[in-house]
Design a protein around this motif. Structure first.
Motif, PDB file in Angstrom:
ATOM      1  N   LEU A 297     -44.648 112.593  40.248  1.00  0.00           N
ATOM      2  CA  LEU A 297     -44.792 113.938  40.821  1.00  0.00           C
ATOM      3  C   LEU A 297     -45.924 114.039  41.829  1.00  0.00           C
ATOM      4  CD1 LEU A 297     -44.355 116.110  37.593  1.00  0.00           C
ATOM      5  CD2 LEU A 297     -42.716 115.874  39.477  1.00  0.00           C
ATOM      6  N   THR A 298     -46.700 112.970  42.007  1.00  0.00           N
ATOM      7  CA  THR A 298     -47.941 113.082  42.783  1.00  0.00           C
ATOM      8  C   THR A 298     -47.788 112.756  44.256  1.00  0.00           C
ATOM      9  OG1 THR A 298     -48.600 110.800  42.299  1.00  0.00           O
ATOM     10  CG2 THR A 298     -49.286 112.504  40.732  1.00  0.00           C
TER      11      THR A 298
ATOM     12  N   VAL B 254     -35.655 113.156  40.934  1.00  0.00           N
ATOM     13  CA  VAL B 254     -36.676 114.133  40.554  1.00  0.00           C
ATOM     14  C   VAL B 254     -36.788 114.235  39.034  1.00  0.00           C
ATOM     15  CG1 VAL B 254     -35.210 116.193  40.641  1.00  0.00           C
ATOM     16  CG2 VAL B 254     -37.651 116.407  41.064  1.00  0.00           C
ATOM     17  N   LEU B 255     -35.684 114.025  38.306  1.00  0.00           N
ATOM     18  CA  LEU B 255     -35.779 113.966  36.841  1.00  0.00           C
ATOM     19  C   LEU B 255     -36.613 112.769  36.405  1.00  0.00           C
ATOM     20  CD1 LEU B 255     -32.112 114.832  35.765  1.00  0.00           C
ATOM     21  CD2 LEU B 255     -34.110 116.355  35.761  1.00  0.00           C
ATOM     22  N   LEU B 256     -36.473 111.649  37.110  1.00  0.00           N
ATOM     23  CA  LEU B 256     -37.296 110.480  36.829  1.00  0.00           C
ATOM     24  C   LEU B 256     -38.761 110.777  37.108  1.00  0.00           C
ATOM     25  CD1 LEU B 256     -37.583 107.434  36.170  1.00  0.00           C
ATOM     26  CD2 LEU B 256     -37.147 106.998  38.608  1.00  0.00           C
ATOM     27  N   ALA B 257     -39.042 111.409  38.243  1.00  0.00           N
ATOM     28  CA  ALA B 257     -40.431 111.734  38.596  1.00  0.00           C
ATOM     29  C   ALA B 257     -41.058 112.664  37.573  1.00  0.00           C
ATOM     30  CB  ALA B 257     -40.470 112.374  39.987  1.00  0.00           C
ATOM     31  N   LEU B 258     -40.282 113.645  37.099  1.00  0.00           N
ATOM     32  CA  LEU B 258     -40.794 114.621  36.147  1.00  0.00           C
ATOM     33  C   LEU B 258     -41.227 113.970  34.842  1.00  0.00           C
ATOM     34  CD1 LEU B 258     -41.190 117.637  35.335  1.00  0.00           C
ATOM     35  CD2 LEU B 258     -38.792 117.606  34.578  1.00  0.00           C
ATOM     36  N   THR B 259     -40.478 112.969  34.385  1.00  0.00           N
ATOM     37  CA  THR B 259     -40.713 112.389  33.063  1.00  0.00           C
ATOM     38  C   THR B 259     -41.421 111.039  33.107  1.00  0.00           C
ATOM     39  OG1 THR B 259     -38.549 111.295  33.085  1.00  0.00           O
ATOM     40  CG2 THR B 259     -38.651 113.515  32.153  1.00  0.00           C
ATOM     41  N   ALA B 260     -41.814 110.568  34.280  1.00  0.00           N
ATOM     42  CA  ALA B 260     -42.416 109.234  34.398  1.00  0.00           C
ATOM     43  C   ALA B 260     -43.568 109.058  33.399  1.00  0.00           C
ATOM     44  CB  ALA B 260     -42.915 109.016  35.825  1.00  0.00           C
TER      45      ALA B 260
END
Length: 351
Positions: A277-278, A146-152
Motif C-alpha cells: 500500500l505504500t 490491490v487485494l494483494l497490496a491490502l493484505t501483504a
C-alpha cells in the motif's frame, strides 16, 4: 435477493521458541479434532476452515475462536502460532506432510514444493453455478493486485528484508498454474485449459489449479486466493467482505467481464507485491499509474452499492482506515525488523 454466503481458509505457521518452522502440525491438529482444521503441504503449517457465514460478525467470531484454540494447541505442543505469510527464520526447505498427495508433489516438484511453506488466505463466496463463477473471475481480475497490496504480510524471509511487501506471492507464482487467471470465454474454455494442464502433467489433479481466482472443485463457490494471511482477524474480515461485494457486483452485472491487457495486469501485480500500500499502483482497467491508496479507493467505490446492501460499508471503511493508519502486516513487520524488534511477538496468535 439473498446475499451470498462466504467462508474463509486461513493458513498459519507453526514455529518453535526460536522462531524456526516447527514440524508438529499433525499433533497440533489432533489436539483440536472438533474444529475444521487441516494439515497443509509442509508439517509446519495448519489451515483453519471457517463455517459458512452469512455476516461479517459471524465470520469474525468464528475466526477469533478458531485462531485462539489453535494457538493453545500449538502452545501445548511446545510451539507458537504465527499469522505470517513466510517463515521469518530458519531454512528454506521444510519437511513435507506425510500424505500421499503431498509426497507426490514433493517427488515431482522437488525444492519448489519443499520451499512452499507459505501461508495465504482464501475467501469462498457462494455463486449460482460454474458459469457465474467464470464470469466473476473475469470481473475480479482487475482488482486482484490491490487485494494483494491490502493484505501483504511477507516482507521478511529467513532473517532478511526481501524488498517486497509480499514475498509469498512471488514464491507461489512459480507453480505451473498460478498467479492471475486467464480471461475465460466460457466454462468450456476454463475446462479445456485445465484439461490441457492435466494431460501435459503440469498438474496432478484439479486441486493444483492455483490461479488467484478459481471455481471451487468441490463447492458451489468461487475462491479468491490472491492474499497473504492477514496479521489480524479484523483484516481478514474486511478482505472477505470486500471479496464478497466484488462477487455480488460481478454477478449483478451479468456480462462476461472486461478483457485486460495481460502486461498491464502483470505490472500491477508486480507493483503490489513489491510496494504493498505504500507505493504506486496501476488501475488495470485504464493502465493509469497512481498511488495504490487511490486504486484502493476506486475499488471501494466500485463495490459501494454491494457493501451498502450488506450493511457493511462503515465496517469496511473503518477497517481500511485502521490499516492505512497503523500499517498492514508488511508495514508493521518491516518497521519491527528495522528497529530490531521481535517479529515472533508481533505476529503471534494469542491463545
Amino acid at each position: 435477493m439473498k446475499s451470498p454466503s462466504m467462508g474463509v481458509e486461513e493458513e498459519l505457521l507453526l514455529v518453535s521458541a526460536t522462531g524456526d518452522p516447527l514440524p508438529r502440525s499433525k499433533a497440533v491438529v489432533a489436539d483440536v479434532q472438533e474444529l475444521d482444521v487441516a494439515l497443509e503441504l509442509t508439517r509446519a503449517m495448519v489451515e483453519i476452515n471457517s463455517p459458512v457465514c452469512e455476516t461479517a460478525d459471524e465470520l469474525r467470531g468464528h475466526l477469533t475462536e478458531m485462531r485462539a484454540r489453535l494457538a493453545k494447541a500449538a502452545a501445548d505442543e511446545g510451539g507458537r502460532l504465527l499469522a505470517i505469510a513466510v517463515p521469518p527464520h530458519g531454512r528454506a526447505a521444510q519437511s513435507i506432510t506425510r500424505k500421499p498427495r503431498y509426497q507426490e508433489l514433493a517427488d515431482k516438484w522437488g525444492l519448489l514444493a519443499r520451499e512452499q511453506g507459505v501461508c495465504g488466505c482464501h475467501v469462498h463466496v457462494d455463486v449460482p453455478d460454474k458459469e457465474a463463477a467464470i464470469r466473476a473471475s473475469n470481473h475480479l481480475r482487475p482488482w486482484l493486485p490491490v487485494l494483494l497490496a491490502l493484505t501483504a504480510n511477507s516482507p521478511i524471509y529467513l532473517d532478511q528484508d526481501t524488498g517486497f511487501a509480499s514475498w509469498r506471492w512471488l514464491m507461489t507464482t512459480r507453480w505451473p498454474c498460478a498467479g492471475p487467471p486467464p480471461y475465460f470465454e466460457s466454462v468450456e474454455h476454463y475446462d479445456a485449459l485445465v484439461a490441457m494442464h492435466l494431460a501435459s502433467g503440469t498438474l496432478i489433479d484439479e486441486q493444483m489449479v492455483y490461479w488467484d481466482i478459481r471455481p471451487s472443485s468441490h463447492l458451489p463457490t468461487i475462491e479468491v486466493r490472491v492474499s497473504d494471511i492477514p496479521l489480524t482477524v479484523d483484516e481478514t474480515v474486511v478482505l472477505a467482505t470486500v471479496v464478497r461485494a466484488l462477487v455480488m457486483t460481478a454477478v449483478e452485472d451479468g456480462s462476461q467481464g472486461p478483457s485486460l491487457e495481460p502486461e498491464v495486469l502483470r505490472a500491477a501485480y508486480w507493483l503490489a507485491a513489491r510496494d504493498g500500500l505504500t507505493g504506486n499502483g496501476l488501475d488495470v482497467r485504464t493502465a493509469e499509474s497512481l498511488p495504490m491508496v487511490q486504486v484502493l479507493k476506486r475499488l471501494l467505490q466500485h463495490v459501494e452499492p454491494a457493501l451498502q446492501e450488506l450493511d457493511a460499508a462503515d465496517m469496511v471503511e473503518d477497517g481500511i482506515q485502521r490499516v492505512l493508519s497503523t500499517g498492514n502486516g508488511a508495514v508493521r513487520q518491516r518497521r519491527a525488523f528495522r528497529e530490531g524488534a521481535n517479529l515472533i511477538a508481533l505476529t503471534e496468535v494469542k491463545p
